[in-house]
Each structure stands twice: as C-alpha cells, then as structure tokens.
Design a protein around this motif. Structure first.
Motif, short mmCIF file in Angstrom:
data_model
loop_
_atom_site.label_atom_id
_atom_site.label_comp_id
_atom_site.label_asym_id
_atom_site.label_seq_id
_atom_site.Cartn_x
_atom_site.Cartn_y
_atom_site.Cartn_z
N ARG A 549 80.92 -87.88 -104.13
CA ARG A 549 80.52 -86.80 -105.51
C ARG A 549 80.48 -87.28 -106.82
O ARG A 549 81.36 -87.33 -107.25
CB ARG A 549 81.57 -86.04 -104.92
CG ARG A 549 80.76 -85.36 -102.71
CD ARG A 549 82.21 -84.55 -102.21
NE ARG A 549 82.05 -83.99 -101.22
CZ ARG A 549 83.27 -84.13 -100.55
NH1 ARG A 549 83.78 -84.05 -100.60
NH2 ARG A 549 82.51 -83.66 -99.01
N THR A 550 79.36 -86.36 -107.06
CA THR A 550 79.88 -86.10 -109.27
C THR A 550 81.00 -86.32 -109.24
O THR A 550 81.81 -86.92 -110.11
CB THR A 550 78.91 -85.30 -109.57
OG1 THR A 550 77.99 -85.42 -108.46
CG2 THR A 550 78.18 -86.14 -110.66
N THR A 590 72.02 -88.04 -102.31
CA THR A 590 73.06 -87.68 -102.18
C THR A 590 73.37 -86.58 -102.40
O THR A 590 73.64 -85.31 -103.17
CB THR A 590 74.74 -87.93 -102.18
OG1 THR A 590 74.72 -89.87 -102.87
CG2 THR A 590 75.97 -88.18 -101.45
N PRO A 591 73.05 -85.00 -101.59
CA PRO A 591 72.97 -83.84 -101.11
C PRO A 591 74.05 -83.32 -102.29
O PRO A 591 73.84 -82.15 -103.61
CB PRO A 591 73.85 -83.02 -99.61
CG PRO A 591 73.20 -84.40 -99.43
CD PRO A 591 73.27 -85.74 -99.75
N ASN A 592 75.53 -83.40 -102.19
CA ASN A 592 76.43 -83.04 -103.12
C ASN A 592 77.06 -83.09 -104.33
O ASN A 592 77.12 -82.90 -105.17
CB ASN A 592 78.50 -83.20 -102.03
CG ASN A 592 77.98 -82.01 -100.97
OD1 ASN A 592 78.22 -80.66 -100.95
ND2 ASN A 592 78.35 -82.60 -99.93
N GLY A 593 75.73 -84.73 -104.35
CA GLY A 593 75.94 -85.16 -105.68
C GLY A 593 75.40 -84.30 -106.67
O GLY A 593 74.95 -84.16 -107.87
#
Lengths: 596, 591
Positions: A549-550, A590-593
């Motif tokens: 996650r970013t 990465t979807p949330n990233g």
C-alpha cells in the motif's frame, strides 16, 4: 508448502517396512536401556508372579489328592495356608510388575515427548515449511502412545514367555504325554490372539480414518452452514454424511466379524484343552500313571494361561506397528537442525543497525532459486520498504536477517559483522519480526507482549503497547492486560492482534524491526488504525517493511524494488516512481496502491 | 480438535427414560434385538454345560475306572464346544450388527435434525461443540456398541449363569464364594472411584499437553524470532510432567487393585477347596463335583471385572445419548409455515426491508427500525463500522433469522410466507471467505445444481473469464479442493464461490466482501468475475472498500442499527459527514 514432501517421508508410510522395523526396535532398545533399573525391578516382580503362578495349581492338586485318598483332613490346612501365602506373593509380584511397568512406560513417554518438543523448537524454518503440524503432532501423540504401550507390555511379555516355558516344563515333568497334549494350547492361543490383534488393528485404523472422514463432513457443514442454507443444499450434505456413516458401518462390521470369529475361540480353545486333559489325563489316572491331583492341576494350569497367552499374542501383533512408530520418532529426533550457533560467537558490535546484503543467493531445498545476488545496504536507523511482485523474494530477504534461513551464497552483516558469527540469541534479540500472520499464545496480553522480552516490567509492557497504539483498546477489555487471548481466549480483531504483535516486537527495543507484510490481512479502516502505530515504532529504528500500500510506503525513507531475485532499484518512493517505470507498473497492479 | 472437551450445558435424564427414548429412535431393530439376546442366552447355557460333562466324566469314568465313559464324556464335550463356538460367534456378531445399524440410523437422524435447525441455533452454539456431538459423542456410543454391548451381554449372562451353576453344583461352597465376591465388589467400587478421578485428570491433562504442543508447533516461528525456545520448553515440560503425574496416579490405582483381585481369586479357590475337600473326604461330595466347581470358578472373576469396565462405557454412552437428545429436541424456529406458497416466477428481485427490529439476544437491539428498498437489478452497497448491524441485514434478507417486528419481502411477498425451496432458489449468499466444500472443483461449482453438465459449467466459467485459469490446473474440474480450500488462495476461493453463485443463477445476490488483500492478478480477475455475476441481478454487497461503494448504484450507511445515510456515493460524500469520514479513512495515504 505441502506436508507431503517432508524430510520424514522415509518413515511416514502407513505400512511398516523391514528396515524401519530394525530402526524402531533399535530405538526401543536404546530407550529401554536408559530406564534399565525400572525395567529390571518390573521384570523381577514379573518373575515373582511367575513363580507363584507355576506353584498354585500344584498346591491345588496336592489338596485334591489328599481329598481323593480320603484324608487325613488335617493335612489340608497347612496346604491351604501355603496357598494363601503363595497367593499373597503372587499379588505382590503383580503389583510390582504393574507399577514399575507403568512407571517405565510413562516416564519414557514424558521424557521423549519433552525431547520431541525441544527438538521441534530448535528446527529451522525450512524444516517447518516442509513438515505439517499434523505430522509433528502425530509423532508426539499417536506414535508415542504406540511406543509407550509396547514398553508397558514388555516386562509382562518377558515374564509371560518365561511362564509358558516354566509351565510347559512342569507339565512335561508331571507327565510327558499329557503335558505334551496340554501344551498344544499355547501355540494355538498365541496364534489366534496374534492373528486377531493384527486384523482388528487394521480395521481400527480403517475405522479411525472413516470416523475422521465423517467428522470432516460435519465440520464443513457446520462452518459452512450459511452456504448450505443459502443454496438449500441440506439434503446434499445429508447424503454426504450418510455415505460416511455407511463407510463407518462397513468398517465397524468388518471388525465385528473378526471379533465374532476369534473371540469365542478364547473360550473354546482352553475348553478343548480341558477336553484333552479329561480324555488323555482321565485314562492315565485310571491306568495309575498320574494322580487325580495331577489331573486337577492340569485343568488349573490351562485356566491361568489363557489371559497371558492372549496378551502375548497381542504384543507380538502390535510390535511391527510400534516399531515403525518408534522409527518415525527416532528419525525425527535424529534430524539435526541446519541453522546452529557459530562455534565461537563473536561479540555484538555497536551500531545503529546497519544491514548489508552482499551478493546474497538463496534457493529452497527443492532447488527453486529465489534470490540471485542481492546487494543492499540499509543505513542504520532508516526505514526501507521492500516492494516487488508476488514471489519476487521480499519475505525471503526479510527472513534472512534474523537467520530464519541462511543464504546459499553471499553474506549478510549487521553493523559490519557477518550475522553467522553472532550467537543466535544475540542476533535475534536485536532483530524483531512482526509476521504477516499474527500469532498470539494462549496467555494474557501482558504475557504475549512479554514474549518479546521476558524481563520487561509492567511499565515497559505498557509503554510498548502505547507505542503500538494498543494501550487504549487493551484497557477497554474486561481484564485489561490480564485478558487471556489466543486460541482458547478472547477474540481480538485483526487490527488489535496486529497491534499486540507490534508491541511484542518493540518491547525489547530492538535495533532492527522487520514488518513482514504485517498489514496485508486487514482492511483499510483497520490499516489506518495501525498506520499511526507504525509511524511511532519505526521512528529512529532500522526498519524493513514489506508492503503493497502506498500509504505504508509513505512512511519509509527508501524503497528497495525487487525483481528477478535482485534489488533493481533503491531510493525514496517518489523518486522511484519517477525514475523507474517498472516500479510504478508493479505498484499500479496493486488495487489499493494505484487508486490514488 | 480431537481432544476438545465435549462438555456442554445439559441435564442428564434418568437412565431408564433415556434408554426408552433411545429405543424409539429405531423401532425396526426391536426384533433383531430380541433375537440377539435369545442367541446370547443359548450360547451361555451351552457353555455352562461343559463342567457338568467333566463332572460326569470324572465321577462315572475316572472314579469308576471306566475308560469308555471318559471318552464318551470327552466326545460329548467336543460336540457342545462346536455348538458353543457357533452360537457365541453368531450372538456376538448379531449384537454388533444391531448396535451398528442403530448408530447408522442415529447418525443420520441427529445430522438431519441439526441441519434443519435455524441459524440462530448455529449462532448460539460453538461450532466445536456441534461437531463433537456428531463425532465424540456418537463415537462413545460406537465404542459401547462395538465392544461394550457384546461384553456387557456375554459377561452379564456368564455371571448370572455361573452364579446359578455354582449354587446348583453346591450351595455351601457357593455361599463362601459369594462372600468373597462381595468383598471384590466393594474393592472394585473403591477402585473405580479412584480410577475415574485419575483418568479424568489424565484426560484433562493430555488435552493441555496436546494444546501446548500444538501451540508450540504453530507458533514456532514466533518462538524462534523472539528466542523463546527455552521458556517454551520449560513451560511444556511442566504441563507434560503434570500429565505424567496424572498417569502415575492411575497407575497406582491399577497397581493395588489387580493384585487384590488376583489374591481374592486364590482365596476363593482356597475356600472352595477347604469346604470341598472336607466333604469329599466325608463322602458327601463327589470329586467330579469339586472339579466342576473349580472350573466354574475360573469363569467368575474375569467377567465381574469386565462388567465393571463396561459399566463405565455404559455411563459415558448414556451421557452422550442425553447430549444428542438436546439436539434432537431443539425446535427449528424457521420453517415453512402452514399455507406457505411459492415465490411467483419470474422473480424480479425487488427487496423490501420494512420497519425491521432485530436482536440476537434479548435487550440488545442490533437493528432498530430499519427500512430499505432495493429495486430489481439494483446494486446496493451497505457500509458501516464493525458491529453496526450491516451483515445482520444480509442475514435477514437470506431469512437466516426472522425479524422481531417488521418484515422482509421479495417482490412484495413476505419471506416468512414463502416456501423454503422457492425462496432459496431466488437468492445466493457469497460469504467473506468464499467457503469451499471438500471434493472436486466440479462438486463445488455445481453445488446448487448437482445435475449441471460440464458444458454448463464451462460456459459459465468462460463468461466469467476464469475458464483459462481452471484449464491451467493439472486436473481441471477434477481438482480436489481439499479441506476448506487450503490449496487455493483466498482470491481463487472467491472466484470459485462467484462461479458457484452464477451457476445457481439467482435473481438476488448477497455478497459479504472479503477484507483481506489479494494478489493483484487475482484481484483483477475477482473484480471482473464479480461484475459479470452481478450484471442484471439485484445485489446487496456488504462493502469493506472504497471501490465497492463507488461501483454500487446506491450506498446505505448503517450505524448502531439505524440507517443514517442513503443515496449514491457522490451524494453521500457531499451530504453525509459520517460517510465522508469513512471514505477519508479508506483513502488515507493513498495520495
């Protein structure tokens, strides 16, 4: 990794093999030698019992002879007293034999179980990756029970064998012909008993397997009840269960058949012995070759031998299985750990926790190469994020630092010293790991945090919990820090568990903190709770963190971008985003990233 | 867990009533049962004839010097022995047959009743306890059926038969033997109390040993990471030593009891001899009678000890039975009411939640006057904090529970008026973890419709875009899923669960979204499959992430059991501060 490829494969087959038999018996023998004084006392008790067993029928015969010859009645009383006395000796013998037999087997069981536990604790990650929990549990429970049973039976079996020999001798001395006929019962019963035991054991394993099959159906129906009900498939589950129940029925009836065939033989074989004694012995009494008392003592010998013969048959039928179980235990205990203390550990260097990977290669034992020459320097006191696609080797890099695994090539240093030159305790005291899967022990929260540092005071525990943002919710629990958690305790949410394990990681104030994908299994709300905690524990500490996650990457000083088993880029997150297109690409997947 | 305690709250009924109820479980076994007992009596009587033949052989053969009489007696004995063998074998087999048949029916019955119970029951009971009813409890009955019943019957008959025989042969010697047996019974009682206490302790402590062991194995990585090996080992050593001591307590009990039994047996023989020998000398008793008496005596002690063991088995079997009846007695609250009708086809999928109040436990309202309308084909996201009641709404829509007041309807029909079959066919639930059953992938995909052909399955898989993944598995549709899908990643399990729902083809989908992160590739697949699945269906999504809320037609926010916001994502972001706050948390740091 799957359980099937374990190092213990050689002996985990269900059917005992010949070499295992030898290994198992050798292991049993070594165990027995360790407890020889207990074994000897038990065997002495058994010999006492044996002497009484051989004597009693003779006394009965003598009394009967007096009765048949018409007196004198007074001669009977001393014999009756003798009978009672020998009966007492027999009781004493049984008592000693039993008690010390139990002591031998239970002591050995407890000691071996301790050894297994200690040994398992020392085995490195590689071993545990390849060996399932169930397999190890089986070593320390069912296999060990097998071993114990044989140990417990050993003294009595030795005494039984002695008794059979003694009784046969006595019978033949009294009358060779009748003795020979009566002694035929010994092999007949032994054989029946051994055959019966080995067949029933086969069926009972079968039955156990089917019972666990049924338990499986029940378990999945109960845990998946929402799905069952949502699709209205109660009938389908019922059919599965009934199939299982029929399997159990068949196995149980198979066993019942063996029992029905063999068990009545334990009554009829001795009775045939009695018939033989009646026919042959009766004629010899009539011919005056033996006394009537001899005849009666023969019937008594037959009676006392029945149970010992059954037990002895059982013992030999079970021996192969127990030997195989012993062999499996022996093999486990003989598997030496690969990661061990250096012979002369060097002193822990001073420093802020600088970590350096120099040309590190790593392959799993099956040959899969994960790292192909990792060079990486993490300056002391800074945080680095490990980023890479699934399977790139992020976790492996993190796990090499506390020596959960050793590199196949290259070296890793902590503040300039090769970690393989440090004592494991020193190294692991300075490197804390917070795992992806939080594991809490069945103990109080305070004790769970104290796993990080046994000597931590209450206030140290609390300040670690504060640092990990766990203090508040802990105080809200009914028993506060004394709340018992873990498998048999209160249930905490994923975020709460994660913060307890963070507190556990920092309570010892380690030089290096490794966060192994610690936030991947919690949702965004929970992650935001942990975020602040992370910021606090990372401050001024060398931190290695694996994250997608970013939000997490915003916390680190540098990112090491890993691909193809190498570090292909190193630098601040924003810089890499600009400089390395592939980095942005991997993050974007990465979807949330990528959302933002 | 095997060693899990199966104790639960229950009151134990009187043994007599319990057995009467147990008998009613399968009335068709009544005659086989009676026949079995008759067979066992025959076998025992034949066995008891043996010593009398020996007496005849001695008194009229050996004592008279008549060799032919001896051989005649021996021949007669052989004949009865052959009869005895077959009668005993047949009776033991039929006891087992009756017992196993009974268990077969009992297993089916208990499980059927269990499955028919409503979710409230499953919610209240720990799953481990439920599983242990069907396993540990029925297994203790099994133990009784396969071993205990045969032992009980044959030993009981033997003890009764031998007692009669002893009295019949010589009542004076019999009285002496009975006096000693009464001592044996007293000693046995003391032993049993001591042994039971010891074995209870052993059971409890082995449970702790195994639990500690398992914890040591599953937590080994943490143990090593924190150099806890020493503490773990000494902790385990303590627990392990406790088990050893419990074992030794049991060993001490056994080590005095069995010697005493053996001693009493010798004393019984001695007493019989003392009386018998005198009477033989007096000429008031034949020597054959004395020998026959001694032969009977050999069959007396072991059955008494066996019976006392069987008594323990019987006790735990009765306790297990009474626990099983608590499940059989549990009423099913949610079932088709009288006059329930089918949901009219075609199902449009309109959902109405109308002024619903609901609580799992008295006094703690989970939903407080919730009203919601979902249009046919609409995608509704339900959001809210953990414990807000959002997943309860999903459960009410599935009619896992009935509301305390208010109603839930589909296409305007109250759920509680509809037949279960038509209701179930209209809806599918996709739980958080997907949940796969053991069996093959095919079994799982066709779970709702076991008659679906492979062509149907492949069509659905390709529509959802996961056919290539399944094809890439070495065994394709025949891939064994193993227990709870341990072979598949959680994302792959979700994919299978989505395809399973698609094959069921319901008008309404209730989806409890997974919280964990998936690897990127799978996440993309799941997203795609999900949009295919939800296309043209009404859906209620319990949402845990921003994306799902954004993609929904409408979002409902639940807080403390009430609907506090209702509208499109954009509307709510603009109008609801609570929703805005949640969205901020979801997006934090993403920038």
């Amino acid at each position: 990794m799957d359980a099937g490829g374990g190092r213990l494969d050689r002996v985990s087959a269900d059917r005992p093999r010949l070499t295992d038999l030898g290994d198992g018996l050798a292991f049993l023998w070594r165990v027995l030698r360790r407890y020889r004084s207990i074994a000897v006392v038990s065997i002495l008790g058994a010999l006492l019992w044996m002497a009484a067993v051989v004597t009693i029928p003779r006394i009965i015969g003598a009394i009967v002879d007096i009765a048949v010859e018409g007196g004198p009645a007074d001669d009977i009383w001393p014999l009756l007293l003798l009978l009672a006395g020998v009966g007492a000796v027999q009781a004493g013998g049984i008592s000693i034999r039993r008690y010390f037999g139990f002591k031998l087997s239970y002591r050995a069981e407890a000691d071996i179980r301790n050894r297994i536990f200690t040994h398992i604790q020392r085995m490195e990650f590689n071993f545990h990756d390849m060996t399932s929990t169930g397999e190890l549990m089986a070593r320390a429970s069912s296999d060990l029970s097998q071993l114990r049973l044989i140990l417990a039976m050993l003294p009595i079996t030795l005494a039984n064998l002695g008794m059979f020999l003694a009784v046969t001798t006595v019978l033949i001395i009294i009358d060779p012909v009748l003795g020979g006929v009566a002694a035929l019962m010994i092999p007949a019963l032994l054989f029946t008993s051994a055959r019966f035991a080995s067949r029933v054991v086969g069926y009972s394993f079968d039955l156990q397997a089917r019972l666990s099959g049924l338990s499986h159906v029940v378990e999945e129906s109960v845990t998946g009840i929402e799905v069952v009900k949502s699709y209205g498939q109660e009938a389908q589950q019922q059919k599965k269960l009934e199939r299982s129940a029929v399997d159990i029925y068949k196995a149980a009836m198979g066993m019942a058949k063996e029992r029905a065939i063999h068990r009545p033989l334990f009554e009829t074989i001795p009775a045939f012995g009695t018939v033989a004694v009646l026919a042959v012995g009766g004629i010899r009494v009539v011919d005056g070759l033996i006394s009537f008392g001899d005849f009666v003592s023969f019937t008594q010998y037959l009676a006392v031998m029945v149970l010992p013969l059954m037990i002895t048959g059982w013992f030999f039928a079970n021996l192969p299985r127990s030997a195989a179980a012993s062999a499996r235990i022996g093999a486990l205990l003989e598997t030496a750990p690969d990661i061990v203390e250096p012979r002369r550990p060097g002193p822990l260097p001073d420093g802020r926790g600088e970590i350096k990977f120099e040309g590190v290669h790593f392959s799993y034992p099956d040959g899969t190469e994960v790292l192909r020459g990792v060079d990486l320097t993490i300056p002391g006191g800074t945080a680095v994020g490990l980023v890479g696609a699934t399977g790139a080797g992020k976790s492996t890099i993190a796990h090499l630092i506390p020596r959960f695994y050793d590199p196949t090539d290259g070296r890793i240093t902590l503040d300039g010293v090769d970690i393989r030159d440090l004592s494991l305790d020193d190294l692991r005291n300075e490197v804390s790991v917070v795992f992806q899967e939080t594991f809490l022990f069945s103990a109080s929260i305070a004790d769970n945090i104290r796993v990080g540092d046994r000597l931590a005071s209450d206030s140290q525990v609390r300040s670690a919990a504060r640092l990990a943002k766990a203090h508040e919710f802990i105080c809200d629990l009914s028993d506060g820090y004394d709340t018992v958690v873990g498998e048999r305790g209160a249930t905490l949410s994923g975020g709460q568990r994660q913060r307890v394990s963070l507190a556990r990681g920092v309570v010892r104030d380690p030089r290096v903190l490794i966060l192994d994908d610690a936030t991947s299994s919690v949702d965004a709300v929970v992650e935001s709770e942990i975020q602040e905690a992370l910021r606090q524990v990372m401050a001024g500490r060398t931190t290695v963190i694996i994250a997608h996650r970013t939000s997490t990457l915003a916390l680190v000083d540098n990112v090491a971008f890993i691909e193809g088993g190498r570090v292909i880029a190193f630098g601040p997150h924003l810089e890499l985003l600009e400089r390395v297109p592939r980095y942005a690409e991997v993050l974007a997947a990465t979807p949330n990233g990528a959302d933002a | 867990m095997k060693y899990m305690s199966s104790a639960g709250d229950h009151k134990v009924e009187k043994p007599g009533r319990l057995l009467a109820r147990a008998a009613r479980v399968s009335s068709n076994l009544k005659w086989p049962f009676v026949g079995t007992i008759a067979l066992a009596i025959v076998a025992t009587v034949i066995r008891l004839i043996g010593p009398l033949i020996v007496r005849g052989g001695i008194d009229s053969g050996i004592a008279e010097g008549d060799k032919r009489a001896i051989l005649a007696a021996a021949g007669l004995y052989v004949g009865t022995l052959i009869l005895q063998y077959f009668a005993t074998a047949a009776s033991q087999f039929s006891v087992a047959w009756v017992g196993e048949q009974y268990l077969l029916q009992l297993r089916g019955l208990v499980f059927r009743r269990m499955l028919a119970l409503d979710m409230g029951f499953f919610g209240r009971s720990k799953s481990g306890v439920l599983v242990s009813r069907m396993t540990a409890d029925i297994e203790s009955l099994q133990e009784f059926a396969s071993d205990g019943a045969v032992m009980a019957l044959s030993n009981l008959l033997t003890v009764i038969g031998v007692s009669i025989a002893l009295v019949f042969v010589d009542w004076q010697m019999a009285v002496a033997v009975f006096a000693i047996v009464s001592v044996l019974l007293g000693v046995t009682r003391v032993f049993q109390r001591q042994a039971r206490k010891a074995y209870d302790m052993v059971r409890e402590r082995i449970g702790r040993v195994l639990a500690t062991l398992q914890e040591g194995i599953t937590g080994v990585r943490v143990v090593q990471a924190f150099t806890e090996e020493g503490n773990q080992a000494s902790n385990f050593g303590r627990v392990n030593e406790g088990h050893f001591e419990a074992n030794m307590a049991a060993a001490r009990a056994i080590s005095w009891y069995f010697p005493v039994v053996a001693f009493l047996r010798v004393i019984a023989i001695g007493s019989a001899l003392a009386i018998g020998a005198m009477r033989v000398i007096d000429g008031t008793m034949s020597i054959g009678t004395l020998v026959a008496f001694l032969l009977y005596l050999d069959w007396f002690f072991q059955p008494i000890i066996n019976l006392s063991n069987v008594y323990n088995l019987l006790q735990s079997a009765l306790a297990a039975l009474s626990k099983l009846f608590t499940i059989i007695d549990e009423p099913a609250v949610i079932k088709d009411r009288e006059g329930a009708y089918d949901l009219p086809e075609p199902v449009r999928g309109e959902i109405d939640v109308d002024h619903v109040r609901f609580s799992y436990l008295p006094d703690t309202l989970v939903l407080d006057d919730v009203s919601l309308h979902v249009d046919a084909g609409e995608r509704l996201a339900v959001v809210g904090e953990t414990g807000s009641g959002k997943s309860t709404i999903a459960k009410l829509v599935m009619r896992f529970y009935d509301p305390q007041s208010g109603s839930v309807s589909i296409d305007g029909k109250n759920l509680s008026d509809l037949t279960k079959d038509s209701r179930v066919g209209a809806m599918a639930l996709i739980p958080q973890d997907g949940f796969l059953f053991s069996g093959t992938l095919r079994d799982n995909l066709t779970y709702a419709d076991p008659d679906a052909t492979d062509d149907d399955v492949w069509r659905v898989l390709s529509t959802m875009g996961i056919d290539d993944w399944i094809r890439s598995l070495p065994d394709g549709l025949d891939t064994e899923v193993r227990e709870r899908g341990s072979r598949f990643s959680s994302g792959e399990q979700q994919l299978v669960a989505l395809a399973r729902a698609f094959l069921a083809d319901p008008a309404i989908i209730v989806l409890d979204e997974a919280t964990s992160n998936l690897d990127p590739e799978t996440e993309v697949r799941v997203e795609k499959a999900l949009s295919v699945l939800l296309e043209g269906r009404t859906s209620v999504v319990i949402a845990h992430r921003l994306r799902s809320a954004e993609r929904a037609d409408r979002v409902v926010m639940i807080d403390a059991g009430k609907v506090i916001a209702n509208g499109t994502h954009d509307e709510l972001v603009a109008t609801s501060p609570n929703y805005k706050e949640l969205v901020d948390v979801w997006t934090i740091g993403l920038a």
